[in-house]
Scaffold this motif. Structure first.
Motif, PDB file in Angstrom:
ATOM      1  N   LEU A   1       0.453  -0.914  -0.084  1.00 22.23           N
ATOM      2  CA  LEU A   1       0.273   0.074  -0.061  1.00 22.23           C
ATOM      3  C   LEU A   1       1.341   1.581  -0.137  1.00 22.23           C
ATOM      4  O   LEU A   1       0.843   2.264  -0.811  1.00 22.23           O
ATOM      5  CB  LEU A   1      -0.902  -0.359   0.968  1.00 22.23           C
ATOM      6  CG  LEU A   1      -1.981  -1.441   0.970  1.00 22.23           C
ATOM      7  CD1 LEU A   1      -3.162  -1.574   2.722  1.00 22.23           C
ATOM      8  CD2 LEU A   1      -3.363  -0.484   0.161  1.00 22.23           C
ATOM      9  N   ARG A   2       2.177   1.241   0.657  1.00 20.82           N
ATOM     10  CA  ARG A   2       3.168   2.793   0.902  1.00 20.82           C
ATOM     11  C   ARG A   2       3.664   2.543  -0.757  1.00 20.82           C
ATOM     12  O   ARG A   2       3.654   3.687  -0.722  1.00 20.82           O
ATOM     13  CB  ARG A   2       4.052   1.730   1.905  1.00 20.82           C
ATOM     14  CG  ARG A   2       3.597   2.467   3.133  1.00 20.82           C
ATOM     15  CD  ARG A   2       4.632   2.095   4.159  1.00 20.82           C
ATOM     16  NE  ARG A   2       5.225   3.371   3.913  1.00 20.82           N
ATOM     17  CZ  ARG A   2       7.114   3.209   4.444  1.00 20.82           C
ATOM     18  NH1 ARG A   2       7.219   2.123   5.464  1.00 20.82           N
ATOM     19  NH2 ARG A   2       6.974   4.275   4.450  1.00 20.82           N
ATOM     20  N   SER A   3       3.683   1.395  -1.261  1.00 22.74           N
ATOM     21  CA  SER A   3       3.989   2.075  -2.771  1.00 22.74           C
ATOM     22  C   SER A   3       3.206   2.467  -3.353  1.00 22.74           C
ATOM     23  O   SER A   3       3.169   2.919  -4.444  1.00 22.74           O
ATOM     24  CB  SER A   3       4.695   0.606  -3.454  1.00 22.74           C
ATOM     25  OG  SER A   3       4.008  -0.670  -3.279  1.00 22.74           O
TER      26      SER A   3
ATOM     27  N   ASP B   1       0.983   9.470  -0.381  1.00 20.32           N
ATOM     28  CA  ASP B   1      -0.314   9.377   1.061  1.00 20.32           C
ATOM     29  C   ASP B   1      -1.241   8.339   1.991  1.00 20.32           C
ATOM     30  O   ASP B   1      -0.789   7.699   2.294  1.00 20.32           O
ATOM     31  CB  ASP B   1      -1.206   9.285  -0.085  1.00 20.32           C
ATOM     32  CG  ASP B   1      -2.839   9.520   0.104  1.00 20.32           C
ATOM     33  OD1 ASP B   1      -2.725   9.847   1.519  1.00 20.32           O
ATOM     34  OD2 ASP B   1      -3.719   9.259  -0.469  1.00 20.32           O
ATOM     35  N   ALA B   2       0.245   9.110   3.273  1.00 24.91           N
ATOM     36  CA  ALA B   2       0.172   7.964   4.716  1.00 24.91           C
ATOM     37  C   ALA B   2      -1.790   8.265   4.854  1.00 24.91           C
ATOM     38  O   ALA B   2      -1.335   6.706   5.064  1.00 24.91           O
ATOM     39  CB  ALA B   2       0.710   8.904   5.921  1.00 24.91           C
TER      40      ALA B   2
ATOM     41  N   ALA C   1      -3.593   7.295   2.918  1.00 24.14           N
ATOM     42  CA  ALA C   1      -4.719   6.350   2.238  1.00 24.14           C
ATOM     43  C   ALA C   1      -4.313   5.014   3.326  1.00 24.14           C
ATOM     44  O   ALA C   1      -5.162   4.158   3.621  1.00 24.14           O
ATOM     45  CB  ALA C   1      -4.189   5.905   1.191  1.00 24.14           C
ATOM     46  N   VAL C   2      -2.988   5.093   2.965  1.00 22.48           N
ATOM     47  CA  VAL C   2      -2.426   3.680   4.007  1.00 22.48           C
ATOM     48  C   VAL C   2      -3.080   3.231   5.034  1.00 22.48           C
ATOM     49  O   VAL C   2      -3.816   2.608   5.316  1.00 22.48           O
ATOM     50  CB  VAL C   2      -0.802   3.747   4.201  1.00 22.48           C
ATOM     51  CG1 VAL C   2      -0.424   2.534   5.110  1.00 22.48           C
ATOM     52  CG2 VAL C   2      -0.449   3.641   2.742  1.00 22.48           C
ATOM     53  N   ALA C   3      -2.849   4.371   5.912  1.00 24.50           N
ATOM     54  CA  ALA C   3      -3.663   4.297   7.370  1.00 24.50           C
ATOM     55  C   ALA C   3      -5.497   3.938   7.164  1.00 24.50           C
ATOM     56  O   ALA C   3      -6.057   2.997   7.707  1.00 24.50           O
ATOM     57  CB  ALA C   3      -3.625   5.873   7.991  1.00 24.50           C
ATOM     58  N   GLN C   4      -6.045   4.433   5.891  1.00 27.69           N
ATOM     59  CA  GLN C   4      -7.155   4.419   6.288  1.00 27.69           C
ATOM     60  C   GLN C   4      -7.060   2.908   5.390  1.00 27.69           C
ATOM     61  O   GLN C   4      -8.483   1.915   6.539  1.00 27.69           O
ATOM     62  CB  GLN C   4      -8.090   4.767   4.788  1.00 27.69           C
ATOM     63  CG  GLN C   4      -8.199   6.324   5.587  1.00 27.69           C
ATOM     64  CD  GLN C   4      -8.790   7.071   4.685  1.00 27.69           C
ATOM     65  OE1 GLN C   4      -8.166   7.353   2.975  1.00 27.69           O
ATOM     66  NE2 GLN C   4      -9.872   8.477   4.588  1.00 27.69           N
ATOM     67  N   TYR C   5      -6.717   2.067   5.159  1.00 31.07           N
ATOM     68  CA  TYR C   5      -7.161   1.032   4.469  1.00 31.07           C
ATOM     69  C   TYR C   5      -6.488  -0.091   5.949  1.00 31.07           C
ATOM     70  O   TYR C   5      -7.052  -0.737   6.055  1.00 31.07           O
ATOM     71  CB  TYR C   5      -6.046   0.319   3.542  1.00 31.07           C
ATOM     72  CG  TYR C   5      -5.890   0.524   2.287  1.00 31.07           C
ATOM     73  CD1 TYR C   5      -6.492  -0.179   1.222  1.00 31.07           C
ATOM     74  CD2 TYR C   5      -5.804   1.592   2.075  1.00 31.07           C
ATOM     75  CE1 TYR C   5      -7.904   0.297   0.127  1.00 31.07           C
ATOM     76  CE2 TYR C   5      -6.700   2.294   0.178  1.00 31.07           C
ATOM     77  CZ  TYR C   5      -6.552   0.881  -0.844  1.00 31.07           C
ATOM     78  OH  TYR C   5      -7.873   1.829  -2.279  1.00 31.07           O
ATOM     79  N   ALA C   6      -4.964   0.382   6.327  1.00 33.43           N
ATOM     80  CA  ALA C   6      -4.799  -0.215   7.223  1.00 33.43           C
ATOM     81  C   ALA C   6      -6.136  -0.409   8.624  1.00 33.43           C
ATOM     82  O   ALA C   6      -6.196  -1.406   9.898  1.00 33.43           O
ATOM     83  CB  ALA C   6      -3.809  -0.073   7.886  1.00 33.43           C
ATOM     84  N   HIS C   7      -6.856   1.088   8.969  1.00 35.56           N
ATOM     85  CA  HIS C   7      -7.744   1.019   9.632  1.00 35.56           C
ATOM     86  C   HIS C   7      -9.070   0.146   9.248  1.00 35.56           C
ATOM     87  O   HIS C   7      -9.754  -1.114  10.331  1.00 35.56           O
ATOM     88  CB  HIS C   7      -8.361   2.380  10.165  1.00 35.56           C
ATOM     89  CG  HIS C   7      -9.096   3.295  10.756  1.00 35.56           C
ATOM     90  ND1 HIS C   7      -9.228   2.465  12.339  1.00 35.56           N
ATOM     91  CD2 HIS C   7     -10.479   2.873  10.717  1.00 35.56           C
ATOM     92  CE1 HIS C   7     -10.530   2.675  12.673  1.00 35.56           C
ATOM     93  NE2 HIS C   7     -11.617   3.002  11.867  1.00 35.56           N
ATOM     94  N   ALA C   8      -9.452  -0.016   7.821  1.00 29.93           N
ATOM     95  CA  ALA C   8     -10.137  -0.884   7.711  1.00 29.93           C
ATOM     96  C   ALA C   8     -10.433  -2.387   7.577  1.00 29.93           C
ATOM     97  O   ALA C   8     -11.049  -3.065   8.277  1.00 29.93           O
ATOM     98  CB  ALA C   8     -10.487  -0.528   6.130  1.00 29.93           C
TER      99      ALA C   8
END
Length: 136
Positions: free
Chosen positions: A77-79, A84-85, A87-94
């Protein structure tokens, strides 16, 4: 059913409004785009909402399902979302709420009768992706 034949009240109204918009030219294109959301009547609108929800669920879970570990998914996701940290945080939270989201998705799918919505190609494709989703 009426919805599948395009003869329900909403479908008829959409067709009439589209025809009126077309008569008045391209200045009304944004209105036409809005009206097209209701094309196919209430049945198709329900299908689109269900499909969008399943696709959002899949978009959040597929990076985790195709990675060997949580850390690998985060690196993927980071790549994908460089710079856009959030966006990565949103995916991890989801993903951290996977169990709750899965229960909700199953309840929604239980409410959908077989062939009621999943016979429509985009929804069918989303359900197929869901069935093929593997956990890491």
């Amino acid at each position: 059913s009426l919805a599948s034949t395009g003869t329900d009240v909403v479908s008829v109204a959409v067709a009439r409004v589209k025809a009126l918009i077309d008569e008045h030219g391209p200045d009304f294109l944004p209105l036409r785009t809005f009206v097209e959301q209701f094309e196919g009547g209430l049945h198709m609108n329900r299908v689109r909402v269900l499909t969008r929800y399943i696709e959002a669920y899949l978009d959040a879970e597929e990076p985790f399902a195709c990675s060997a570990s949580f850390e690998d998914a985060i690196m993927l996701l980071r790549s994908r979302y460089r710079g856009d940290a959030a966006a990565v945080a949103q995916y991890a939270h989801a993903h951290s709420r996977l169990a709750r989201r899965s229960v909700l998705l199953l309840k929604i799918l239980d409410e959908v009768s077989v062939g009621d919505m999943t016979d429509v190609a985009p929804c069918h494709d989303a359900v197929r992706r869901l069935v093929n989703l593997e956990s890491a």
